[in-house]
Design a protein around this motif. Structure first.
Motif, short mmCIF file in Angstrom:
data_model
loop_
_atom_site.label_atom_id
_atom_site.label_comp_id
_atom_site.label_asym_id
_atom_site.label_seq_id
_atom_site.Cartn_x
_atom_site.Cartn_y
_atom_site.Cartn_z
N ASN A 9 0.78 -1.24 0.00
CA ASN A 9 0.00 0.00 0.00
C ASN A 9 0.82 1.29 0.00
O ASN A 9 0.27 2.35 -0.31
CB ASN A 9 -0.94 0.01 1.22
CG ASN A 9 -1.89 -1.15 1.20
OD1 ASN A 9 -2.52 -1.43 0.19
ND2 ASN A 9 -1.99 -1.86 2.31
N LYS A 10 2.09 1.22 0.37
CA LYS A 10 2.91 2.44 0.48
C LYS A 10 4.27 2.23 -0.18
O LYS A 10 5.30 2.69 0.31
CB LYS A 10 3.09 2.82 1.95
CG LYS A 10 1.81 3.08 2.72
CD LYS A 10 1.35 4.49 2.55
CE LYS A 10 0.20 4.80 3.48
NZ LYS A 10 -0.06 6.21 3.56
N LYS A 11 4.28 1.54 -1.30
CA LYS A 11 5.53 1.14 -1.96
C LYS A 11 6.43 2.33 -2.28
O LYS A 11 7.65 2.26 -2.10
CB LYS A 11 5.20 0.36 -3.23
CG LYS A 11 6.38 -0.42 -3.79
CD LYS A 11 5.97 -1.29 -4.95
CE LYS A 11 5.09 -2.39 -4.44
NZ LYS A 11 4.64 -3.33 -5.44
N ASP A 12 5.86 3.43 -2.76
CA ASP A 12 6.68 4.59 -3.11
C ASP A 12 7.40 5.16 -1.89
O ASP A 12 8.56 5.57 -1.97
CB ASP A 12 5.83 5.69 -3.75
CG ASP A 12 5.35 5.32 -5.14
OD1 ASP A 12 5.95 4.41 -5.76
OD2 ASP A 12 4.38 5.93 -5.61
N ILE A 13 6.71 5.17 -0.75
CA ILE A 13 7.33 5.68 0.48
C ILE A 13 8.44 4.73 0.94
O ILE A 13 9.52 5.17 1.33
CB ILE A 13 6.27 5.89 1.58
CG1 ILE A 13 5.24 6.94 1.12
CG2 ILE A 13 6.93 6.33 2.89
CD1 ILE A 13 4.05 7.09 2.04
N ILE A 14 8.19 3.43 0.88
CA ILE A 14 9.20 2.44 1.27
C ILE A 14 10.44 2.59 0.39
O ILE A 14 11.57 2.64 0.89
CB ILE A 14 8.65 1.00 1.15
CG1 ILE A 14 7.48 0.77 2.09
CG2 ILE A 14 9.76 -0.03 1.34
CD1 ILE A 14 7.82 0.62 3.53
N ASN A 51 3.34 10.97 1.89
CA ASN A 51 4.74 10.95 2.28
C ASN A 51 5.08 10.23 3.58
O ASN A 51 6.25 10.06 3.89
CB ASN A 51 5.27 12.39 2.38
CG ASN A 51 5.16 13.13 1.08
OD1 ASN A 51 5.93 12.88 0.16
ND2 ASN A 51 4.19 14.02 0.96
N HIS A 52 4.10 9.82 4.37
CA HIS A 52 4.35 9.19 5.67
C HIS A 52 3.73 7.80 5.69
O HIS A 52 2.60 7.62 5.24
CB HIS A 52 3.76 10.04 6.80
CG HIS A 52 4.27 9.70 8.15
ND1 HIS A 52 3.88 8.57 8.83
CD2 HIS A 52 5.14 10.34 8.96
CE1 HIS A 52 4.49 8.54 10.00
NE2 HIS A 52 5.27 9.60 10.10
N LEU A 53 4.46 6.82 6.22
CA LEU A 53 3.95 5.45 6.24
C LEU A 53 2.63 5.30 7.01
O LEU A 53 1.80 4.49 6.65
CB LEU A 53 4.99 4.51 6.86
CG LEU A 53 6.20 4.20 6.00
CD1 LEU A 53 7.22 3.39 6.78
CD2 LEU A 53 5.80 3.49 4.72
N GLN A 54 2.44 6.11 8.04
CA GLN A 54 1.21 6.00 8.83
C GLN A 54 0.08 6.87 8.31
O GLN A 54 -1.03 6.79 8.80
CB GLN A 54 1.50 6.34 10.29
CG GLN A 54 2.40 5.33 10.95
CD GLN A 54 2.75 5.71 12.38
OE1 GLN A 54 2.88 6.89 12.70
NE2 GLN A 54 2.90 4.72 13.22
N GLY A 55 0.35 7.71 7.34
CA GLY A 55 -0.71 8.52 6.75
C GLY A 55 -1.23 9.61 7.66
O GLY A 55 -0.50 10.20 8.42
N ARG A 56 -2.53 9.82 7.59
CA ARG A 56 -3.17 10.95 8.29
C ARG A 56 -3.22 10.75 9.79
O ARG A 56 -3.05 9.66 10.30
CB ARG A 56 -4.54 11.21 7.71
CG ARG A 56 -5.50 10.07 7.74
CD ARG A 56 -6.78 10.27 6.90
NE ARG A 56 -7.35 11.59 6.91
CZ ARG A 56 -7.27 12.47 5.89
NH1 ARG A 56 -6.66 12.14 4.79
NH2 ARG A 56 -7.82 13.63 5.98
#
Length: 175
Positions: A9-14, A51-56
């Motif tokens: 779900n957050k591949k770009d951030i990883i 931009n953050h793995l945990q989101g909002r």
């Protein structure tokens, strides 16, 4: 350590975090070259989702570093929801830079700005999967303790922290 759901779900951030760790592909900008602005919760949460793995999150104050009107770094502050309910207890809920950017001195500059407006006791947590919390140490924070490993629930491919399903929340939901 990379959790499967984050990779899905957050591949770009990883990928961005890996590049940062190996010192590749980052645009380096000094925080002093940029302006600081308070921004809305909605604007900050859009930034954190990208931009953050945990989101909002649910902050009461959000402050951003901007260059040419573009948000390059952001911090979100909340009132402590656990423990003593005193007006001067705060928690750093989120901090991150825009993907592809390293804002040198960004955390310290944002935190110092927030602290001048809302002095008090601040706490934050570092995800040791990615580092040792160096940014906090450089900003003058003291390590209080290491938390024990936790468990998570997976429901339909999404990970939920155990705190989401504590007894008080289950009672609110009618259980």
């Amino acid at each position: 350590h990379i959790w499967e759901d984050l990779w899905d779900n957050k591949k770009d951030i990883i990928k961005n975090r890996i590049l940062y760790k190996i010192g590749k592909g980052m645009i380096n900008i000094g925080a002093r070259e940029c302006s600081i602005d308070e921004i809305s919760r909605e604007e900050a949460n859009l930034f954190f989702e990208k931009n953050h793995l945990q989101g909002r999150t649910i902050p009461f104050k959000c402050v951003a570093i901007k260059k040419d009107g573009e948000i390059l770094s952001c911090i979100a502050i909340g009132r402590r929801s656990i423990g003593k309910k005193i007006n001067d207890n705060f928690e750093i809920l989120r901090f991150c830079n825009k993907l592809g950017y390293n804002i040198m001195g960004g955390f310290s500059r944002l935190f110092n700005y927030v602290y001048k407006i809302n002095p008090g006791n601040y706490i934050s947590y570092a995800d040791l999967s990615w580092g040792e919390g160096e940014v906090y140490r450089h900003a003058g924070f003291n390590l209080i303790r290491y938390s024990k490993p936790n468990y998570w629930y997976f429901i339909k491919g999404k990970r939920f922290h155990r705190y989401t399903y504590r007894k008080s929340e289950l009672v609110k939901w009618g259980y």
